[in-house]
Design a protein around this motif. Structure first.
Motif, PDB file in Angstrom:
ATOM      1  N   GLU A   1       8.347 -31.273  31.820  1.00 42.16           N
ATOM      2  CA  GLU A   1       9.738 -31.086  31.389  1.00 42.16           C
ATOM      3  C   GLU A   1      10.574 -32.316  31.739  1.00 42.16           C
ATOM      4  N   LEU A   2      10.383 -32.843  32.944  1.00 39.74           N
ATOM      5  CA  LEU A   2      11.121 -34.049  33.344  1.00 39.74           C
ATOM      6  C   LEU A   2      10.691 -35.250  32.507  1.00 39.74           C
ATOM      7  N   ARG A   3       9.392 -35.340  32.219  1.00 36.58           N
ATOM      8  CA  ARG A   3       8.872 -36.439  31.389  1.00 36.58           C
ATOM      9  C   ARG A   3       9.520 -36.385  30.008  1.00 36.58           C
ATOM     10  N   GLU A   4       9.667 -35.182  29.456  1.00 31.03           N
ATOM     11  CA  GLU A   4      10.315 -35.011  28.146  1.00 31.03           C
ATOM     12  C   GLU A   4      11.775 -35.449  28.215  1.00 31.03           C
ATOM     13  N   GLN A   5      12.463 -35.135  29.312  1.00 32.38           N
ATOM     14  CA  GLN A   5      13.866 -35.544  29.467  1.00 32.38           C
ATOM     15  C   GLN A   5      13.973 -37.067  29.533  1.00 32.38           C
TER      16      GLN A   5
END
Length: 160
Positions: free
Chosen positions: A96-100
């Motif tokens: 999720e953080l990588r996507e952000q």
């Protein structure tokens, strides 16, 4: 403590008993599965025997382990091929953080949420939060500044 002698195949009987509890609704989707030690006491067996029983239920996708939380009963409506639900919690948080980061929500130089913020937001242990952030550091997307936190890495400029 002396080793216990457990008849061969006892783990299958334990798995069958838990399977019946799930089928009868005694253990409903999302419900926590009793701990290894509680099941060991209930059935009078070692934790190794309990782990074998639980592993067979995990292979059948009746239950799943949530790192930092324990095992829970799977929802039968979950797609059998959906591996995102089977990912460890720290990997889902890191994804999720990588996507952000890739979408620009977290721009280069922006601070990442702290371990405490991740613990609160996702309801996970500090170790799980730390593991998610470490995975991003290991992939080179994030840099850690001692005493300040973790930040999205600036894009590397070609030297010339």
């Amino acid at each position: 403590m002396s080793p216990r002698s457990t008849p061969w195949g006892t783990y299958m009987q334990i798995a069958d008993a838990l399977r019946r509890r799930i089928a009868d609704g005694e253990l409903s989707p999302g419900a926590p599965v009793p701990s290894e030690s509680a099941l060991g006491r209930e059935f009078g067996v070692s934790r190794t025997t309990v782990r074998r029983a639980l592993a067979s239920l995990e292979e059948e996708r009746l239950i799943r382990a949530l790192p930092g939380t324990g095992r829970v009963v799977c929802d039968p409506s979950e797609k059998a091929g959906d591996d995102s639900a089977r990912l460890p919690q720290y990997r889902r948080i890191a994804a999720e953080l990588r996507e952000q980061i890739s979408s620009g929500v977290l721009a280069p130089g922006a601070p990442l949420p702290s371990e405490s913020a991740i613990v609160q937001r996702y309801g996970v242990s500090r170790g799980t939060a730390r593991q998610a952030l470490s995975e991003l550091e290991g992939s080179g997307l994030v840099r850690s500044v001692h005493g300040r936190g973790r930040f999205v890495r600036e894009a590397e400029t070609p030297s010339g």
